[in-house]
Design an enzyme around this catalytic site. Structure first.
Site, short mmCIF file in Angstrom:
data_model
loop_
_atom_site.label_atom_id
_atom_site.label_comp_id
_atom_site.label_asym_id
_atom_site.label_seq_id
_atom_site.Cartn_x
_atom_site.Cartn_y
_atom_site.Cartn_z
N TYR B 130 11.48 26.40 30.30
CA TYR B 130 10.15 27.00 30.32
C TYR B 130 9.12 25.93 30.02
CZ TYR B 130 6.33 30.18 29.94
OH TYR B 130 5.15 30.82 30.18
N GLN B 191 7.91 37.46 31.79
CA GLN B 191 8.51 37.77 33.10
C GLN B 191 9.37 36.60 33.60
OE1 GLN B 191 5.29 37.72 32.33
NE2 GLN B 191 4.03 36.70 33.87
N ASN B 214 4.38 30.54 24.29
CA ASN B 214 3.55 31.31 23.36
C ASN B 214 4.35 32.45 22.74
OD1 ASN B 214 3.75 33.32 25.29
ND2 ASN B 214 1.69 32.99 26.12
N SER B 237 4.04 21.96 14.65
CA SER B 237 4.56 20.63 14.35
C SER B 237 4.18 20.17 12.94
CB SER B 237 3.96 19.66 15.38
OG SER B 237 4.71 18.50 15.47
N GLN B 259 -0.65 14.53 14.24
CA GLN B 259 0.02 15.84 14.10
C GLN B 259 -1.00 16.95 14.12
OE1 GLN B 259 3.31 16.69 14.18
NE2 GLN B 259 3.33 14.53 14.64
N HIS B 262 -2.42 18.79 17.22
CA HIS B 262 -1.56 19.62 18.06
C HIS B 262 -1.94 21.10 18.02
CE1 HIS B 262 1.59 17.45 20.04
NE2 HIS B 262 1.90 16.76 18.96
N GLU B 327 9.86 17.89 10.11
CA GLU B 327 10.21 17.60 11.50
C GLU B 327 10.15 16.08 11.73
OE1 GLU B 327 7.23 18.99 14.15
OE2 GLU B 327 8.51 18.87 15.94
N HIS B 328 9.05 15.47 11.31
CA HIS B 328 8.85 14.02 11.44
C HIS B 328 8.63 13.42 10.06
CE1 HIS B 328 6.91 15.79 15.17
NE2 HIS B 328 7.84 15.03 15.70
N ASP B 361 7.19 10.53 20.35
CA ASP B 361 6.76 11.63 21.23
C ASP B 361 6.93 11.26 22.70
OD1 ASP B 361 6.01 13.29 19.19
OD2 ASP B 361 3.89 12.75 19.25
N HIS B 420 49.97 41.21 16.19
CA HIS B 420 49.87 39.75 16.08
C HIS B 420 51.25 39.17 15.78
CE1 HIS B 420 45.54 40.24 16.10
NE2 HIS B 420 45.34 38.94 15.89
#
Lengths: 432, 432
Positions: B130, B191, B214, B237, B259, B262, B327-328, B361, B420
């Site tokens: 996506y 969709q 989103n 982020s 950062q 963003h 994250e970073h 990045d 078994h």
């Protein structure tokens, strides 16, 4: 009676598609109840655990204690049949040895520009293992879930298990000791998941929760996901057996029933190129069913979800197996090697006539926690990888930065990210 | 103004805990709307995609076509600034090279008993990527999501991207071609996720869906999970910078702002042992903010979620960094190596004063899709491993079965699973 599908019949595709999309689980919507329990545990901590355990498990934790003591575990080990203990130890040794090979290695290197790059693996700092109570309380699952964490080097492996009516299956406690579980608490249900995720006065929170459970436990795991990591939400078990007419029908019937006895929603499928063999297996299933202690469950599963699929030859079985993407795939054919590498989607493959899936449930060494409900198309069984995480490492000096800066600045500008571009450009033509 | 926290102050733990648990996302409950869209796409296929694209993206797919043609992609490549194309190619080459090292190797072996064991890796058969429309449509993200799939050997890599007002960012299409995307469709939103998961007349279903989106896209991914695999649901982020007083405050300010620009929910945190330096960085942030095209977003993020944390020394920063699990993580200190291996939880670590996070990045080679919102405690960034799955292989002959059967039967009986036990015992003392 299982359904029959013939791959050469005209309506096969329609019937096979319908068969594939049959839901085998009724999932009650317990989300609201679970949300309330989680909120309550976050608010009241241990007190909430005590209340729910009294109500749902009939256990007074004020007397029994929330934490299972070393003495309790000693007693459980002493109460376990020595033959079972030995079998658990053999299983544990084999599981540990196999899983040790899965440990990923760090990869730290410099590229041609002198840029330092790396993938560093570290263990998750604390893992919670949910173990159901009652008849679904399997010592083998304790080994399968806890040992990969031990191999990964997870410092804290916390087990929660409801003491239904005050008691915990001693074999489960013995398995926990063998598997290196570091803490055990007498608590189950959504309240146990909440305690593991958010912590209480007695139970420190973990970073990841694994292990099977009922609808409440599954819903609670979904709800705390994000706060902690979770493993897959396992559905009912399934086996696909591809077998030629040279098998003993009784062997194959036994394997089909070994899946079916797990759960009414379990699924056993036979693909064969020999109609007479398929009929013989079907008769053997009916015969063996009468002699099982869980015959009711197995009969229900076989009647509702069992299937025998006839194919013209085993090449035709390959795309079917990939669409079924079975948790367990047995290849009971004369030349299994001709099939193994042509089949893409399967949680585990059991090769040849002398590898019943049940060996993998206990003592094969591989893990028995495997992707169900066609998820082998995109996911894997439990492994050491589920208990480690990777950190990327990047290291540039002034020369490497000078070499890569123009492209980074170009891309940042093309994406309209000024501050990104500036974070690189500001470091050029300056000391450092 | 970001908040200040002093690790040596008495109320630090309370304030730091509160800071850690601050939610940075408002998630609208769009589940019901998304459920309706998914059901409609399952029912009406392409026709539903046409209707939603007309309504939400203002594009007439009957004219534009659902599939982006090779000629369209040729035109997009021709319309892309050659300098940007070159930068994308450099990035792609570096990403591909780094990710090739992540490809796991099959491990097929025999143990001392002669039991054949194995882990076999295969690529997921089809992946959907996506890509958001509008300003969040980043060519770099196309590379980061698609190239690991290409390296893994995924045969079908399908991209969906909304043509808002009829147009798709040509650089995104150019990046898709460079990254080896095999099919592109002009469709976005819930969709598009439904089409990837269940298929329509034009779009064949995939086995796994990745990529950012989103709230509608995120909700749709959660709802189709199970039918297909999904990647993590990424949150806003974040960067944590551990910096000593010898840094140029402007460099560190630029990194914090990279950062912050963003997303209003992005988070930038500085840990330093030097109050005067922290103050200088804060002033530099205010100065630089005025000059950014996305200054409003960056200012909002910095004011609401930015923080400067003072520590007595960098040893004290280690447990804080592990709790933040950023994250970073930038280590802009004189001796970063002293810190790297003490910090367990971070998506990616950027080492030294010349490694701004922005390099990662775009052109570092490592992946920029990384765990957000403290999930680096239990999960990893995107890698080749997200596009492959492991099948366990087990192979016994009669001797191996005889050796392992007693323990398997003992454990099966102890768990009350007759069928078994029988599936193993029936194969003993018989031909085969």
């Amino acid at each position: 009676m299982a359904i029959w599908l013939d791959q050469r019949s005209e309506d096969f595709e329609a019937r096979f598609s319908a068969f594939l999309s049959t839901k085998r689980e009724v999932s009650d919507d317990v989300n609201a109840v679970v949300r309330g329990i989680i909120d309550d545990v976050r608010l009241r901590g241990d007190a909430a655990l005590f209340d729910y355990s009294a109500r749902f498990d009939g256990v007074d934790l004020a007397t029994a204690g929330l934490r299972v003591s070393d003495a309790d575990i000693d007693a459980a080990v002493a109460a376990t049949d020595p033959e079972v203990l030995e079998a658990l130890k053999l299983a544990a040794e084999r599981i540990e040895k196999h899983h040790a090979r899965q440990m990923p290695k760090d990869d730290i290197y410099e590229d041609a520009l002198g840029v330092g790059l790396g993938s560093r693996w570290t263990a998750v700092e604390a893992v919670g293992l949910y173990v159901p109570g009652g008849t679904a309380s399997y010592p083998s699952s304790v080994l399968m879930n806890a040992l990969p964490a031990k191999v990964a080097g997870v410092p804290r492996v916390v087990m929660v298990v409801p003491a239904s009516g005050g008691a915990i299956n001693p074999t489960v406690l013995a398995a926990a000791r063998i598997a290196g579980v570091t803490e055990i608490y007498r608590v189950g249900g959504a309240q146990a998941i909440a305690a593991l995720a958010y912590g209480t006065e007695t139970i420190a929170p973990v970073a990841k929760i694994v292990g099977p459970g009922n609808a409440y436990v599954a819903a609670a795991k979904r709800q705390v996901f994000g706060q902690v990591g979770i493993d897959m939400i396992a559905g009912p078990s399934e086996v696909l057996i591809i077998a030629d007419g040279d098998n003993d029908p009784d062997w194959i019937a036994a394997d089909l029933l070994a899946q079916a006895e797990h759960d009414e929603g379990a699924q056993s499928i036979l693909i064969t190129d020999d109609r007479a063999f398929g009929e013989a297996v079907e008769q053997a299933v009916e015969r063996q069913l009468t002699r099982l202690s869980r015959s009711r469950t197995a009969a229900r599963s076989w009647a509702d979800f069992g299937a025998i699929i006839l194919v013209g030859d085993f090449s035709a079985a390959v795309p079917l197996a990939d669409r079924i993407a079975a948790e367990h795939l047995e290849l009971a054919v004369a030349e299994p090697d001709a099939l193994i590498n042509r089949i893409r989607n399967a949680g585990a493959i059991f090769v040849g006539r002398h590898t019943p899936e049940v060996i993998g449930d206990y003592v094969g060494g591989s893990n028995h926690v495997l992707p169900t409900a066609r998820s082998a198309r995109f996911s894997s069984g439990l492994s050491v990888l589920d208990y480690v995480k990777r950190t990327s490492i990047l290291r540039l000096g002034p020369d490497q930065l000078a070499a890569l800066a123009p492209a980074a600045i170009t891309l940042a500008n093309s994406e309209g990210l000024d501050a990104h571009a500036r974070s690189v450009s500001i470091r050029l033509n300056r000391g450092g």
